[in-house]
Design a protein around this motif. Structure first.
Motif, mmCIF file in Angstrom:
data_model
loop_
_atom_site.group_PDB
_atom_site.id
_atom_site.type_symbol
_atom_site.label_atom_id
_atom_site.label_comp_id
_atom_site.label_asym_id
_atom_site.label_seq_id
_atom_site.Cartn_x
_atom_site.Cartn_y
_atom_site.Cartn_z
ATOM 1 N N GLY A 38 0.670 -1.087 0.136
ATOM 2 C CA GLY A 38 -0.093 0.052 -0.054
ATOM 3 C C GLY A 38 0.689 1.423 0.061
ATOM 4 O O GLY A 38 0.384 2.318 0.500
ATOM 5 N N ALA A 39 1.979 1.313 -0.500
ATOM 6 C CA ALA A 39 2.648 2.626 -0.672
ATOM 7 C C ALA A 39 2.614 3.035 -2.026
ATOM 8 O O ALA A 39 2.483 2.281 -3.284
ATOM 9 N N TYR A 40 2.685 4.417 -2.204
ATOM 10 C CA TYR A 40 2.505 5.056 -3.568
ATOM 11 C C TYR A 40 3.868 4.487 -4.412
ATOM 12 O O TYR A 40 3.620 3.890 -5.357
ATOM 13 N N ILE A 41 4.845 4.387 -3.593
ATOM 14 C CA ILE A 41 6.094 3.803 -4.390
ATOM 15 C C ILE A 41 6.873 2.910 -3.368
ATOM 16 O O ILE A 41 7.294 3.292 -2.387
ATOM 17 N N GLY A 42 6.848 1.790 -3.587
ATOM 18 C CA GLY A 42 7.252 0.705 -2.618
ATOM 19 C C GLY A 42 8.781 0.844 -2.493
ATOM 20 O O GLY A 42 8.986 1.034 -1.180
ATOM 21 N N MET A 43 9.707 1.134 -3.300
ATOM 22 C CA MET A 43 11.183 1.182 -3.053
ATOM 23 C C MET A 43 11.548 2.358 -4.058
ATOM 24 O O MET A 43 11.322 1.945 -5.353
ATOM 25 N N THR A 44 12.413 3.023 -3.561
ATOM 26 C CA THR A 44 13.093 4.053 -4.620
ATOM 27 C C THR A 44 14.471 3.986 -4.258
ATOM 28 O O THR A 44 14.972 4.043 -3.171
ATOM 29 N N LEU A 45 15.382 3.675 -5.433
ATOM 30 C CA LEU A 45 16.728 3.749 -5.280
ATOM 31 C C LEU A 45 17.205 4.704 -6.374
ATOM 32 O O LEU A 45 16.905 4.639 -7.862
ATOM 33 N N ALA A 46 17.925 5.830 -6.056
ATOM 34 C CA ALA A 46 18.473 6.903 -6.891
ATOM 35 C C ALA A 46 19.680 7.378 -6.851
ATOM 36 O O ALA A 46 19.887 7.523 -5.469
ATOM 37 N N GLY A 47 20.293 7.850 -7.861
ATOM 38 C CA GLY A 47 21.488 8.697 -7.535
ATOM 39 C C GLY A 47 22.564 8.190 -8.379
ATOM 40 O O GLY A 47 22.668 7.086 -8.793
ATOM 41 N N GLU A 48 23.756 9.140 -8.390
ATOM 42 C CA GLU A 48 24.840 8.870 -9.465
ATOM 43 C C GLU A 48 25.896 7.741 -8.934
ATOM 44 O O GLU A 48 26.385 7.013 -9.546
ATOM 45 N N HIS A 49 25.634 7.478 -7.739
ATOM 46 C CA HIS A 49 26.663 6.508 -7.003
ATOM 47 C C HIS A 49 26.279 5.316 -6.350
ATOM 48 O O HIS A 49 26.798 4.669 -5.901
ATOM 49 N N LEU A 50 24.979 5.155 -6.815
ATOM 50 C CA LEU A 50 24.447 3.648 -6.301
ATOM 51 C C LEU A 50 25.341 2.749 -7.077
ATOM 52 O O LEU A 50 25.407 3.109 -8.264
ATOM 53 N N ASN A 51 25.537 1.574 -6.449
ATOM 54 C CA ASN A 51 26.624 0.681 -7.172
ATOM 55 C C ASN A 51 26.410 -0.835 -6.141
ATOM 56 O O ASN A 51 26.508 -0.417 -4.986
ATOM 57 N N ASN A 52 26.400 -1.781 -6.968
ATOM 58 C CA ASN A 52 26.382 -3.094 -6.125
ATOM 59 C C ASN A 52 25.296 -3.251 -5.108
ATOM 60 O O ASN A 52 25.567 -3.769 -4.222
#
Length: 186
Positions: A38-52
């Motif tokens: 019941g979340a608008y967006i369950g998970m958000t991963l964002a950004g230039e440095h996300l890795n592994n």
């Protein structure tokens, strides 16, 4: 007006949001995953440095009362707008691994189950995307591996309006040459 008992965003705006995190594990195997109903967006991963980063064994959304049959559903019949939203300039060049691994998750009852944009080195194994209007949209994720040849590495796209759509934001010179139309043929 009474409080709604079901529908989009009933429990939260965002279930989980990560920005510029390297080496994160969200969930885990053998029942160690998270539940994001019941979340608008369950998970958000964002950004230039996300890795592994790894998303594993989570449940996003809830099973709808009825299977998906039409795009003309009322908004309250969906559990979430987007199950997992991943946007960024992920680059597996930083480490020997992959930018993001999405494995053994269940995404159900959403408008868009999973959307990824510019996630270089995306791996997706053993997930179930079920009863979503649009199960997965991948845009510009060069080198994406959707499924694998090992046991349990296939993804299940069940009872969705649209299962999987992939597009390339930055075509290679070879792809551009293939797309060139000969004026005599048109």
């Amino acid at each position: 007006i009474g409080k709604p008992e079901k529908g989009i965003g009933l429990h939260a705006g965002f279930g989980l949001m990560l920005t510029d995190v390297e080496g994160a594990t969200i969930g885990g195997g053998s029942g160690l995953g998270n539940n994001f109903p019941g979340a608008y967006i369950g998970m958000t991963l964002a950004g230039e440095h996300l890795n592994n980063d790894t998303i594993s064994g989570n449940t996003i959304g809830t099973a709808p009362e009825k299977p998906f049959t039409t795009f003309e559903k009322a908004p309250e019949e969906y559990d979430s707008v987007i199950g997992i939203l991943s946007v960024g300039l992920f680059s597996p060049v930083k480490t020997a691994g992959h930018a993001m691994t999405i494995e053994h998750n269940t995404i159900q009852g959403t408008v868009i189950g999973l959307t990824t944009n510019s996630v270089k080195g995306l791996q997706m194994f053993g997930n179930t995307l079920e009863n979503n209007a649009f199960a997965m949209f991948d845009s510009g994720s060069g080198g994406a591996q959707i499924g694998g040849s090992g046991a349990g590495q296939g993804n299940s796209f069940l009872n969705n309006g649209i299962g999987l759509l992939e597009s390339n934001e930055e075509p290679s010179s070879g792809e551009l040459n293939q797309a060139t139309v000969n004026p005599e043929d048109s």
